[in-house]
Scaffold this motif. Structure first.
Motif, short mmCIF file in Angstrom:
data_model
loop_
_atom_site.label_atom_id
_atom_site.label_comp_id
_atom_site.label_asym_id
_atom_site.label_seq_id
_atom_site.Cartn_x
_atom_site.Cartn_y
_atom_site.Cartn_z
N PRO A 400 -23.73 17.08 118.83
CA PRO A 400 -23.48 15.64 119.00
C PRO A 400 -21.99 15.33 119.11
CG PRO A 400 -24.10 16.12 116.73
CD PRO A 400 -24.33 17.38 117.50
N LEU A 401 -21.12 16.25 118.70
CA LEU A 401 -19.69 16.03 118.80
C LEU A 401 -19.17 16.25 120.22
CD1 LEU A 401 -18.36 17.72 115.54
CD2 LEU A 401 -19.01 15.35 115.90
N PHE A 402 -19.94 16.99 121.03
CA PHE A 402 -19.51 17.33 122.39
C PHE A 402 -20.56 16.90 123.40
CE2 PHE A 402 -17.52 20.39 119.51
CZ PHE A 402 -16.19 20.42 119.94
N PRO A 403 -20.88 15.62 123.50
CA PRO A 403 -21.95 15.20 124.41
C PRO A 403 -21.67 15.52 125.87
CG PRO A 403 -20.70 13.30 123.60
CD PRO A 403 -20.28 14.48 122.78
N GLU A 404 -20.39 15.57 126.27
CA GLU A 404 -20.05 15.89 127.66
C GLU A 404 -20.30 17.36 127.98
OE1 GLU A 404 -19.20 13.64 129.94
OE2 GLU A 404 -19.46 12.10 128.41
N TRP A 405 -20.49 18.18 126.96
CA TRP A 405 -20.79 19.61 127.18
C TRP A 405 -22.30 19.89 127.03
CZ3 TRP A 405 -16.67 22.69 123.86
CH2 TRP A 405 -15.40 22.52 124.43
N GLU A 406 -23.12 18.89 126.98
CA GLU A 406 -24.53 19.09 126.71
C GLU A 406 -25.14 20.09 127.69
OE1 GLU A 406 -28.49 16.40 125.75
OE2 GLU A 406 -27.03 15.67 127.20
N TYR A 439 -5.60 34.30 123.01
CA TYR A 439 -5.32 34.07 121.59
C TYR A 439 -6.04 35.09 120.70
CZ TYR A 439 -3.52 29.63 123.26
OH TYR A 439 -2.79 28.67 123.93
N GLY A 440 -6.85 35.96 121.29
CA GLY A 440 -7.59 36.95 120.53
C GLY A 440 -8.93 37.22 121.20
N ARG A 441 -9.55 38.32 120.82
CA ARG A 441 -10.84 38.72 121.37
C ARG A 441 -11.94 37.83 120.77
NH1 ARG A 441 -11.02 44.09 123.26
NH2 ARG A 441 -12.94 44.61 122.13
N VAL A 442 -12.68 37.13 121.62
CA VAL A 442 -13.68 36.17 121.14
C VAL A 442 -14.97 36.92 120.84
CG1 VAL A 442 -14.98 34.09 121.65
CG2 VAL A 442 -12.59 34.29 122.41
N ARG A 443 -15.29 37.05 119.56
CA ARG A 443 -16.42 37.87 119.13
C ARG A 443 -17.70 37.07 118.92
NH1 ARG A 443 -17.67 43.02 119.62
NH2 ARG A 443 -15.53 43.58 119.04
N ASP A 444 -17.62 35.86 118.39
CA ASP A 444 -18.83 35.08 118.19
C ASP A 444 -18.51 33.59 118.29
OD1 ASP A 444 -21.52 34.68 117.86
OD2 ASP A 444 -21.54 34.96 115.69
N ILE A 445 -19.55 32.82 118.62
CA ILE A 445 -19.46 31.37 118.77
C ILE A 445 -20.66 30.76 118.06
CG2 ILE A 445 -19.32 29.44 120.39
CD1 ILE A 445 -18.72 31.56 122.58
N GLU A 446 -20.44 29.71 117.29
CA GLU A 446 -21.57 29.06 116.60
C GLU A 446 -21.22 27.61 116.30
OE1 GLU A 446 -24.77 28.44 116.07
OE2 GLU A 446 -24.95 30.57 115.52
N HIS A 447 -22.25 26.76 116.35
CA HIS A 447 -22.10 25.38 115.89
C HIS A 447 -22.59 25.28 114.46
CE1 HIS A 447 -22.17 24.08 120.29
NE2 HIS A 447 -21.08 23.54 119.81
N SER A 448 -21.88 24.54 113.64
CA SER A 448 -22.37 24.22 112.31
C SER A 448 -23.46 23.15 112.45
CB SER A 448 -21.23 23.70 111.43
OG SER A 448 -20.79 22.44 111.90
N PRO A 449 -24.24 22.91 111.40
CA PRO A 449 -25.30 21.89 111.50
C PRO A 449 -24.79 20.51 111.86
CG PRO A 449 -25.68 23.30 109.59
CD PRO A 449 -24.33 23.67 110.14
N ASN A 450 -23.53 20.19 111.56
CA ASN A 450 -22.99 18.88 111.94
C ASN A 450 -22.25 18.91 113.27
OD1 ASN A 450 -20.82 20.33 111.05
ND2 ASN A 450 -20.07 18.78 109.61
N GLY A 451 -22.37 20.04 114.02
CA GLY A 451 -21.88 20.08 115.39
C GLY A 451 -20.49 20.64 115.60
#
Length: 469
Positions: A400-406, A439-451
């Motif tokens: 919900p914090l990034f509605p333009e990326w839905e 800026y570094g090797r991107v290993r993982d991506i995750e959203h927290s429950p609040n976005g």
């Protein structure tokens, strides 16, 4: 007198090392003039090819990546392979010369800004656990205040209200941290509040964990965490001794719980490409099981003698990112190619994704893996990246914090050190935006429950907390 002799000896060694370094730089400079200056300019200012005095290194900023690029060339570019012309020491000398004349050494860590401008958002970036963790690999959220993440060396750590808990989880299973092995992904059960299950993927051998030749394989377990203690461990997937391999590489392993509660996980080809096509061997597959480890009866090979019933798809070189589209329900996966040929695929039950029979990449030594990119009965990727960006995690944005990326797909890259946003329409990628770079090797991506968006980086090792301004 003895101390004086020692000091003189040390000075002689330092002088000799300096002379050797200067000689190597002179050699590299002369080789550069002979083989590189015609395209890249005598002063590295660029000519018919790109300038080599720069701050952004699209094809990898490490010395190792540069040596690979000079030795084997860069697929789908005009960069030729010089490994057939120059000896290994000469390639290293050229690379060291290029590095030596930079204003800023490319291998130096770039300071991460507190704000980044993107096409749709100004992102606010907060660095977490910087200098306190080592090679974080996977992260999962229990709730908006608590997260668990793995370190590849074989530890489970916690973030509590954005702060690193100094005490790791005790009693976790041992792992074989060799080559790309170690602890990999971690996930909590969809009904964690009721059952407390935590799922873990790691490289495992029943023999000596320190033995580089010990037979091993990716293993999947679940357990509970109570007062910093790992308890109630259950094995969900483990192959018999006859299917273990020696000196494995490319282990996988990424988790996904789909909307029906199935658990998907991946195992890489373990440097045994042909095994990816063999349904009786573990490497090079994506698997689907129930949460207790039992095999769904509608799995494609569940009833086939000699097959591993948990297999969902085959011919997957090394799936390092997997997620479910929030709207269509399709399972999307990112897959490492060799040198070129990274893939983004839509996973289908029983499908064959071709490795190593078809591929868009070549092997790391420049040899041809296959002269075919298509074959009947084998799937084509939605997107393939050549040169290889070393694509890793994948996460659909439904915050919900990034509605333009839905419904955009966020993917990370290791070698290219990128976070990308992929715009998808009708199962096609119609646009790609680079959000973070170098800026570094991107290993993982995750959203927290609040976005909030969390990104795990390697080299430097830290966690980024990202919100829109």
């Amino acid at each position: 007198m003895t101390n004086v002799v020692k000091k003189i000896g040390i000075l002689i060694l330092i002088a000799a090392a300096s002379t050797t370094l200067l000689h190597a730089q002179d050699t590299g400079k002369e080789l550069y003039k002979t083989y590189c200056a015609g395209c890249h300019g005598a002063q590295l200012e660029g000519n018919s090819a790109a300038a080599l005095i720069k701050s952004e290194w699209k094809y990898g900023r490490s010395r190792g990546a540069m040596i690979q690029n000079v030795t084997y060339g860069i697929p789908d570019t005009e960069m030729s392979a010089f490994g057939n012309v120059l000896e290994e020491k000469d390639v290293e000398a050229v690379v060291d010369y290029i590095i030596s004349v930079q204003d800023t050494p490319p291998s130096e860590d770039r300071p991460i800004p507190s704000q980044v401008e993107t096409d749709l958002y100004t992102l606010q970036i907060e660095k977490m656990a910087e200098g306190e963790i080592e090679t974080p690999w996977g992260i999962t959220f229990i709730d908006e205040h608590h997260a668990l993440f793995t370190e590849r060396k074989g530890t489970i750590r916690q973030l509590v209200n954005g702060k690193l808990d100094p005490q790791p989880i005790k009693g976790v299973p041992p792992t074989q941290e060799l080559r790309t092995g170690g602890y990999m992904d971690i996930a909590v059960d969809p009904h964690y509040e009721d059952n407390g299950w935590v799922y873990l993927a790691f490289s495992y051998t029943p023999y000596d964990m320190e033995d580089d030749n010990a037979r091993a394989m990716t293993k999947i377990v679940r357990g509970r965490i109570q007062e910093h203690q790992w308890t109630d461990e259950q094995t969900l997937f483990e192959v018999p001794d006859s299917l273990l391999v020696r000196r494995g590489n490319r282990w996988g392993s990424r988790f996904l719980f789909d909307d029906k509660g199935y658990l998907y996980f991946s195992i890489g080809d373990m440097a045994r490409g042909e095994a990816s096509q063999d349904i009786g061997q573990a490497p090079g597959k994506v698997y689907r099981i129930h949460r207790d480890g039992t095999v769904p009866p509608d799995n494609p090979y569940a009833r086939q003698p000699g097959a591993l019933g948990a297999i969902f798809s085959i011919g997957n070189r090394n799936v390092q990112g997997i997620d479910q589209h929030p709207e269509t329900g399709d399972i999307w996966a990112t897959e490492h190619g060799p040198m070129g040929g990274d893939e983004l695929n839509i996973l289908k039950k029983g499908a064959n994704y071709g490795w190593p029979t078809i591929t868009y990449g070549v092997d790391y030594d420049g040899t041809v893996v296959s002269d075919k990119t298509h074959q009947p009965g084998m799937e084509q990727p939605v997107v393939q990246w050549t040169p290889s960006i070393a694509v890793c995690p994948a996460k659909f944005s439904d915050s919900p914090l990034f509605p333009e990326w839905e419904h955009n797909l966020l993917v990370g890259a290791l070698k290219f050190e990128e976070l990308r946003r992929l715009v998808i329409q009708n199962n096609d990628v119609v646009d790609q935006e680079i959000i973070l770079k170098d800026y570094g090797r991107v290993r993982d991506i995750e959203h927290s429950p609040n976005g909030v968006l969390y990104v795990l980086l390697n080299n430097p090792d830290m966690i980024l907390r990202i919100t829109p301004k």
